[in-house]
Design an enzyme around this catalytic site. Structure first.
Site, PDB file in Angstrom:
ATOM      1  CB  VAL A 143      36.821 -41.427  22.939  1.00 32.75           C
ATOM      2  CG1 VAL A 143      36.021 -42.963  22.510  1.00 32.75           C
ATOM      3  CG2 VAL A 143      34.998 -40.981  23.590  1.00 32.75           C
ATOM      4  CD  GLU A 144      41.262 -42.796  20.026  1.00 33.00           C
ATOM      5  OE1 GLU A 144      42.116 -43.750  21.048  1.00 33.00           O
ATOM      6  OE2 GLU A 144      40.532 -42.975  19.058  1.00 33.00           O
TER       7      GLU A 144
END
Length: 548
Positions: A143-144
């Site tokens: 996600v990051e």
């Protein structure tokens, strides 16, 4: 962007998620566009056009290499190990479905991310288990940063776990000229776990609120909780009024967990990652040139740098950490070869005769090293040197352009990427700031940061060369447009202070320095109707190749 709340102090932290699109999984200029929660396709397209989110930049290409001996086999993969420990409740609501549907429609994206995660996923799972935190956190780097340790955002977040400088330092990530622990997979993983444990405690054991705070800051999430309490509403993550990016952030992680849990139900086949140790940390004891380390490990320099992205330059940090991450099957040969290496051969050396006018900063910049290291090697105190004396300078063993993943080479690659318009070079001088430079060239300051591979809030350094892409002047603005356009790529701009002389006028100064009167007015907040006084100082930005 996230914030770290500490007594009487709010510190910027890491997380900067990517711009998202359900309709288009694109990979342009190494920028990955992944999904965000938006209610409709029209909303998605509008968000992309408006550039409402700050994207995460992937400045280097992926590097493929073998992580183990071909003879080694494993009966299961790390996804099975993760699957057996998933505990988060996954609700079937629209916010989660939108995220999950995007991933399902883009299996190539999942494959690309998994291949990038392959060297590090087993290590991360081991660390999460040791710290007794949810296994779902192993998916957070997807996600990051799409599992890219070189990723950075224009919000100054960097690394696989996307920490900004202040929070990185707070959680043990050393940052200096030689090394950035935010990109170091070992240091940043430890920091991310510590930060998540802190947030979990801060929100009384609620992991979803902790995740939301990792994205947008515990202060913001806490205010949303207090607001709902005051209104008599539920205070769980799904009920809070949070920024749109944060409202999408937690569903992304849960959607990934759901896919890992039951991939066959979504007709997906996950790229297999061995559930075994494929990398090891090696104590190298002192500074070592990365090119020599790569040779000793029988790796290419790019492969070594991919596993050790925390090192900014051509060697490890002289003050540590004194460790390298290597493929496990290469460790024995590397340790044997390193033991045979004479301590004086760990770095290359050059003898330099100090010239009149030299200072340690100039010499360090010339040889791409640091003042501290030159002082340490030569026993210099108070940075005092004398012309005619000699210095022993540690230098890169190979040409600097061989260290393709070093900070300098990543920036050079970014600056060399063609853009629309004509290319200028601006050399930073005292008093420069990004906003003023952008105003002078009539370009967006954020674009200058993007063209040169840094964040808009990063500090400019004296002598730093910035690439500027400027729209060509129209023919009716200047008589010499053709000549200017032909030479503009070689322009070198400097800010100078000009002392007005007797007889000077706006027109005379503009003509002398080949600038416009309107520019002089703008730079100095003056009007051409005003009388210039002898001795008055004016700020000018001039092309030194045309004026000197």
């Amino acid at each position: 962007m996230k914030y770290f709340l500490f007594p009487a102090l709010i510190m910027l932290s890491g997380c900067q998620s990517t711009i998202l699109s359900q309709n288009n999984a694109v990979e342009a200029e190494n920028t990955y566009i992944t999904p965000d929660f938006i209610a409709s396709s029209a909303d998605i397209n509008q968000a992309l056009l408006a550039d409402e989110n700050i994207d995460v930049i992937h400045p280097v290409d992926d590097v493929n290499f073998s992580l183990k001996n071909k003879a080694l086999t494993t009966s299961n993969d790390v996804w099975q190990r993760i699957r057996g420990q998933l505990t988060f409740n996954i609700p079937e609501n629209n916010r989660l479905k939108v995220q999950r549907d995007w991933y399902i429609k883009h299996p190539s994206y999942l494959d690309r991310v998994a291949k990038r995660a392959e060297p590090f996923m087993y290590y991360i799972v081991e660390e999460l288990e040791k710290n007794n935190v949810p296994i779902e956190l192993a998916l957070l780097p997807i996600v990051e940063s799409a599992f890219d340790p070189f990723a950075y955002s224009h919000g100054r977040a960097s690394g696989m776990w996307q920490f900004v400088p202040s929070t990185g330092k707070r959680f043990g990530m050393k940052q200096n000229w030689w090394y950035d622990g935010r990109r170091d997979v070992i240091a940043s993983t430890a920091g991310a776990i510590a930060y998540m444990k802190y947030l979990h405690k801060f929100f009384d054991g609620d992991w979803l609120l902790a995740l939301a705070a990792y994205n947008s800051g515990e202060g913001r999430v806490r205010r949303a909780v207090r607001k709902n309490k005051k209104l008599g509403k539920n205070t769980d993550f799904w009920s809070l009024d949070l920024p749109r990016e944060t409202r999408a952030y937690v569903p992304k992680l849960l959607a990934l967990a759901d896919i890992i849990k039951r991939p066959e139900q979504f007709n997906l086949s996950l790229y297999e990652i061995a559930n075994e140790e494929v990398i090891s940390q090696v104590n190298i004891k002192s500074q070592l040139d990365l090119a020599k380390a790569a040779s000793l490990a029988e790796l290419s320099l790019a492969q070594l740098q991919r596993l050790n992205p925390g090192f900014n330059r051509w060697s490890t940090d002289p003050k540590g950490p004194h460790r390298l991450v290597l493929p496990k099957h290469k460790v024995k040969h590397f340790e044997q070869s390193l033991a045979k290496l004479d301590k004086n051969d760990r770095l290359a050396w050059q003898r330099y005769k100090i010239k009149s006018g030299d200072n340690l900063g100039f010499i360090a910049n010339k040889f791409h090293t640091s003042i501290d290291l030159i002082s340490q090697v030569n026993g210099i105190k108070n940075n005092q040197i004398r012309a005619g004396k000699h210095l022993l300078i540690p230098v890169a063993a190979k040409s600097l352009d061989n260290y393709i993943l070093s900070q300098d080479q990543r920036i050079a690659k970014k600056q060399a990427r063609p853009q629309k318009g004509v290319k200028l070079t601006h050399t930073v001088v005292a008093g420069d700031n990004l906003w003023d430079i952008g105003r002078h060239y009539k370009v967006n300051s954020k674009n200058i940061a993007k063209w040169n591979g840094f964040a808009p809030r990063d500090t400019l350094k004296l002598g730093q060369k910035l690439v500027i892409w400027q729209k060509p002047a129209s023919s009716n603005k200047r008589a010499n447009t053709a000549r200017a356009s032909a030479n503009i790529e070689q322009a070198v701009m400097r800010n100078i202070t000009y002392k007005v002389r007797r007889g000077d006028s706006f027109a005379r100064i503009a003509s002398k320095f080949n600038v416009r009167i309107s520019d002089i007015e703008q730079w100095n907040s003056l009007k051409r109707s005003e009388y210039l006084q002898p001795g008055q100082k004016l700020k000018l930005s001039v092309d030194v190749t045309n004026n000197i």
